[in-house]
Design an enzyme around this catalytic site. Sequence first.
Site, PDB file in Angstrom:
ATOM      1  N   GLU A 124       3.994  -6.048  -0.351  1.00 15.23           N
ATOM      2  CA  GLU A 124       5.018  -6.069   0.699  1.00 15.23           C
ATOM      3  C   GLU A 124       5.509  -4.648   0.966  1.00 15.23           C
ATOM      4  OE1 GLU A 124       7.352 -10.323   0.450  1.00 15.23           O
ATOM      5  OE2 GLU A 124       8.215  -8.638  -0.637  1.00 15.23           O
ATOM      6  N   CYS A 125       5.470  -4.230   2.222  1.00 19.54           N
ATOM      7  CA  CYS A 125       6.006  -2.942   2.669  1.00 19.54           C
ATOM      8  C   CYS A 125       5.447  -1.807   1.809  1.00 19.54           C
ATOM      9  CB  CYS A 125       7.530  -2.976   2.668  1.00 19.54           C
ATOM     10  SG  CYS A 125       8.271  -1.676   3.686  1.00 19.54           S
ATOM     11  N   GLY A 126       6.242  -1.225   0.904  1.00 22.97           N
ATOM     12  CA  GLY A 126       5.727  -0.153   0.063  1.00 22.97           C
ATOM     13  C   GLY A 126       4.527  -0.583  -0.752  1.00 22.97           C
TER      14      GLY A 126
ATOM     15  N   THR B  20       1.766  -7.161   3.896  1.00 23.85           N
ATOM     16  CA  THR B  20       2.655  -7.266   5.059  1.00 23.85           C
ATOM     17  C   THR B  20       3.680  -6.145   5.002  1.00 23.85           C
ATOM     18  OG1 THR B  20       4.285  -8.661   3.931  1.00 23.85           O
ATOM     19  CG2 THR B  20       2.486  -9.781   5.077  1.00 23.85           C
TER      20      THR B  20
END
Length: 436
Positions: free
Chosen positions: A327-329, A427
Amino acid sequence: MAAGLVISAPASGVGKTTLTLALARAWRHRGLNVQCFKSGPDYIDPAFHAAATGRASVNVDSWAMDRGAIAHLVSRGVDADVVLAEGSMGLFDGVAARGVSGTGATADIAEMLGWPVVLVIDPSGQAQTAAAIAAGLRDYRPGLKLAGVVLNRVASPRHQDLVRHALNEAGIAVFGALPRHAEISLPKRHLGLVQAEEQAEIGKLIDEAARFVAEHVDLDAVLRSAASWSPQPAVNGLNVTPPGQRIALARDAAFSFVYPHMLEAWRGAGAEISTFSPLADEAPDASADVCWLPGGYPELHAGKIAANAHFRGGLRAFAETRLVHGECGGYMVLGTALTDAEGARHEMTGLLGLETSFAKRRMHLGYRLAELAAPMPGHRPGARLRGHEFHYSTIIAQPDMPLAVVHDATGAVIAETGSRRGHATGTFFHLIAEDR
């Protein structure tokens, strides 16, 4: 029976977190059990709440969660003496289009729970106008109760008197006024406050904030303004499916942005979670059946991540036979490369083709509704996932198959679709809940 209050403000940066922590610790010093919550999608504040109270805090979110889920989460306050919900941004700030049970505004939670609002007002550069702002917030939405105001960063006794007089004229209680006090300022970075776990002196800082607030705020009056509250039985709990039976979770200063309610829901459904630290060059547990890399600050540690061959090799070996999600990072670290703010390009794990850069920062912020085009750990194709995105990275390349069709809160399709390749998915949004 607990006493419930919401701590809010006209805007961000006014002092909501500091006041919440100070009240919680001051009442705890008096022998009261205090339970905190965070309204809205913030991964950082709940850890500060836990440091202040000794009890885990979770997020409640009217855009992503239904009333049953919110009731389920706040029911943990049943054995507390005081329950505090800290708001996000300004009291009425949310999105234009209604979500599951509201717009994501703090006011939604206050009205839903029937808790009065304590406003933190920073009257810097103004005097009587502060009373007009408070009165406008009080009267803007019928059914919402304003308990009173705490003034923050008042410039002088004369300044305080002017503001107090105007608020009294408007019929608004003033619980106290805080002079400027640098010793209780929480350090910040580009995604918000520096995390609680990164601050060795956080306990002393919260103690000083509690002492300072107790000196300048009528704690008894604030407590008397709270609403008597006992949780209502929740018809529905959280709609969260664990990504696997045994989850290897990356957890350190670079990978820490995960909602506490998600981890609790995974454990509640019978999943086991084992943590590992990519920054310590650790690989995921070989006995796990799925690996989850949450967001955080990989851009601050990109050189170390790139140099940690045991982590990178272990993750690639894991992904040969088992699912990995970022997720993200975490998504950025699953990619090919990450360019930091100084322009240095660092090789990441290469499980996905994503390449990102912080050299030219651009903020991406907002709620996300994703319809999965392919499965990801714990969720089937076609599932509708609600989450939130907040980062400053720029996509240089996103060549893999998209994971989902992603919309913002207005329904507009956005470019951050996520990616999938082999056993790896990622994501940019942080998952909050799946639509029922």
